[in-house]
Structure formats: structure tokens, C-alpha cells
Design an enzyme around this catalytic site. Structure first.
Site, PDB file in Angstrom:
ATOM      1  N   ASP A 247       0.843  -1.310   0.109  1.00 41.71           N
ATOM      2  CA  ASP A 247      -0.511   0.054  -0.373  1.00 41.71           C
ATOM      3  C   ASP A 247       0.994   0.972  -0.092  1.00 41.71           C
ATOM      4  OD1 ASP A 247      -2.701   1.249  -0.123  1.00 41.71           O
ATOM      5  OD2 ASP A 247      -2.103   1.627   2.355  1.00 41.71           O
ATOM      6  N   GLY A 248       2.157   1.057  -0.321  1.00 40.66           N
ATOM      7  CA  GLY A 248       2.933   2.135   0.090  1.00 40.66           C
ATOM      8  C   GLY A 248       3.374   2.576  -1.481  1.00 40.66           C
TER       9      GLY A 248
ATOM     10  N   GLY B 150       7.614   3.232  -5.625  1.00 39.36           N
ATOM     11  CA  GLY B 150       7.311   3.026  -6.595  1.00 39.36           C
ATOM     12  C   GLY B 150       7.145   4.343  -7.449  1.00 39.36           C
TER      13      GLY B 150
ATOM     14  N   GLU C 163      -1.448  -4.939 -11.255  1.00 39.23           N
ATOM     15  CA  GLU C 163      -2.057  -5.913 -10.367  1.00 39.23           C
ATOM     16  C   GLU C 163      -2.239  -4.960  -9.247  1.00 39.23           C
ATOM     17  OE1 GLU C 163      -3.798  -8.077  -8.492  1.00 39.23           O
ATOM     18  OE2 GLU C 163      -1.515  -8.950  -7.856  1.00 39.23           O
TER      19      GLU C 163
ATOM     20  N   CYS D 130      -5.512 -10.699  -2.691  1.00 35.55           N
ATOM     21  CA  CYS D 130      -6.016  -9.598  -3.947  1.00 35.55           C
ATOM     22  C   CYS D 130      -7.836  -9.942  -4.723  1.00 35.55           C
ATOM     23  CB  CYS D 130      -5.405  -8.879  -4.902  1.00 35.55           C
ATOM     24  SG  CYS D 130      -4.484  -9.627  -5.860  1.00 35.55           S
TER      25      CYS D 130
END
Length: 281
Positions: free
Chosen positions: A11-12, A16, A54, A88
Site C-alpha cells: 500500500d506504500g 514506485g 495488479e 487480492c
């Protein structure tokens, strides 16, 4: 591949996002939350990088009225709890015919009661969630579901009985969930299942598709043609029929806010290729 950076960053979005602007990188492959994926895509836009993602999911598990209910419910509950719910593509929304709702809830509670935190029983054991932030988020979503009127039938807030350390979450089940409730719409990423009753197959499909996500779907029926007909109507990148496992020769990925990339098989390789035309060669 040269010029590609792979980010599996939960979630960080920080790493990226920074690499999305790097001059020597032509493409970003990101696996993580939708929130972080959006940040990566925005950062990549300034240098027109390709982004394959994804992301999250809120997959519906449709049990038709001719399904083997004990088997289907057990499979669905354990599928939701597997990896402490941190998958997920987990079947986190169980859609059951209204006439079978009470029976499905009773079976689900029996299965949830068998989930343990003992590594010596790997078939039903689950571990903690990833970190304190994720633990607190799951607790908040459980509390929100209670405030919105979802019926808690197993689990709840806090650590499991007898567990005093670690980010362990109680295997939690909500019944009689309405499609508009947060617990039916937001990705929890923890061992929390929402059971939603439906009155017709058409309504089940509408509920399943009424989501910003579109990663996976599940359909169970004793009639494979019925299951196939429902699968064709689901707006998801994958559908599992009658508990069938994924096949790594087939593409893994979703629609909508579940991402735009594919992993596995030929499609997974093609995601990283670019086309070149040489005229007069």
C-alpha cells in the site's frame, strides 16, 4: 527485462512513485493497493511510461441454489481466510439465495470456529496481518460495519481469545449484509467475510458487478452450464467455477480499478514486450 522496474509494494506508493519518473525506466510493473497504483500511474504519466498494474479486489462468490451448500460455503470461507485474508483475489463477498441464507451462515460460523493460530494445524491455521497499520485498518472496517448495521455472527474487533501479541485478526463474518455497506464495497485485506443474500440470479450478477473492482469472481453450481452462463456476465478478469484453482498458463489480472496488467502465461510475457516495425528490411 531491460528498462522495466518491478514493484511489489503493498500500500506504500513511495518507491514506485520515485522510480516512475526515472529516465532509464520505460515501464513500471506494480502489484499492490489501488490507492498506491493510482499514485504510481500519475507519477509515470509525466514521462509517458507504460504501467502494468495488479491491484485490489472485492471478489464476489456466487453460490447458486443447486450448489452443494456445505462444501461451497466451507470452500468460500477458507478461501476468504487464507493468507489471513491478504489476497487480492480472495472471495470476500459470499452471495447466497435468500432462502438459504440462514443455513449458509450457520455453516460459515462452524468453519470460522475451526480456524486457528497454531502452525501445527496448517489446514486451518492463519497468521497475523502484515503490520500495525493494516491491523488498525481492519479493525476500523469491522467497527464501521457494525455501525452500519451489518450482523456480526463470528469474530469481531480485537485479537483472538488467548492471543496477546502480534497483529492477529479474529476470523470475522458478517451476515445479512446489504450491497451498499462499506464491508461489501471496500477491500479489507484481512480475514473478514460479508455474506449477502439475493433473490434472483439477475440480482446476484448485478450485486457482483456493482463494484469499482473487477479482479476475480467465483460461481458454484451443480450444473456447469448454469455456472458458465453466470461467469460470462461477470465483469472480472478471472472467474473460478466450482472451486477450480487458478492455472498459471492463463492470464491473471482484472478489470476496472483492479488494474490493467496481466501476469502468467503468454499474456504475462506480452505485457513486457514492445512492437517494432522495420520497413524495407
Amino acid at each position: 527485462p531491460q528498462g522495466v522496474f518491478n514493484v511489489v509494494n503493498g500500500d506504500g506508493p513511495g518507491v514506485g512513485t520515485a522510480l516512475s519518473q526515472h529516465a532509464d525506466i520505460d515501464m513500471i510493473s506494480f502489484t499492490g493497493s489501488t490507492r498506491a497504483g493510482i499514485a504510481v500511474a500519475k507519477a509515470a504519466a509525466d514521462t509517458v511510461k507504460r504501467v502494468a498494474q495488479e491491484l485490489g479486489g472485492k471478489s464476489a462468490n456466487i453460490l447458486l441454489d443447486d450448489a452443494d451448500l456445505p462444501s461451497a460455503v466451507r470452500h468460500g470461507v477458507l478461501g476468504c481466510m487464507r493468507n489471513s485474508g491478504q489476497s487480492c483475489n480472495a472471495p470476500t463477498r459470499m452471495l447466497v439465495p435468500r432462502a438459504l441464507h440462514a443455513q449458509a451462515v450457520a455453516i460459515a460460523c462452524e468453519v470460522a470456529a475451526q480456524v486457528c493460530f497454531d502452525d501445527s494445524r496448517p489446514a486451518t491455521a492463519i497468521g497475523p496481518v502484515a503490520n500495525a497499520m493494516q491491523f488498525n485498518r481492519v479493525q476500523q472496517l469491522i467497527e464501521q460495519a457494525l455501525c452500519e448495521g451489518a450482523l456480526l455472527v463470528a469474530g469481531g474487533t480485537g485479537r483472538p481469545d488467548g492471543v496477546t501479541t502480534g497483529f492477529y485478526v479474529k476470523p470475522t463474518i458478517f451476515a445479512d449484509v446489504e450491497p451498499h455497506m462499506s464491508i461489501a464495497r471496500e477491500e479489507v485485506f484481512g480475514p473478514v467475510l460479508a455474506i449477502i443474500p439475493y433473490d434472483s440470479e439477475e440480482q446476484a450478477v448485478r450485486i457482483a458487478n456493482d463494484s469499482v473492482y473487477g479482479l476475480s469472481g467465483y460461481v458454484t453450481s451443480s450444473d456447469r452450464e448454469r455456472a458458465r452462463a453466470i461467469a460470462r456476465q461477470l465483469r472480472t478478469g478471472m472467474v473460478h467455477l466450482n472451486g477450480c484453482k487458478a492455472d498459471q498458463d492463463a492470464p491473471f489480472g482484472g478489470y476496472k480499478q483492479s488494474g490493467n496488467g496481466r501476469e502468467w502465461g503468454v499474456f504475462g510475457f506480452e505485457e513486457y514486450l514492445e512492437t517494432k516495425s522495420v520497413f524495407g528490411y
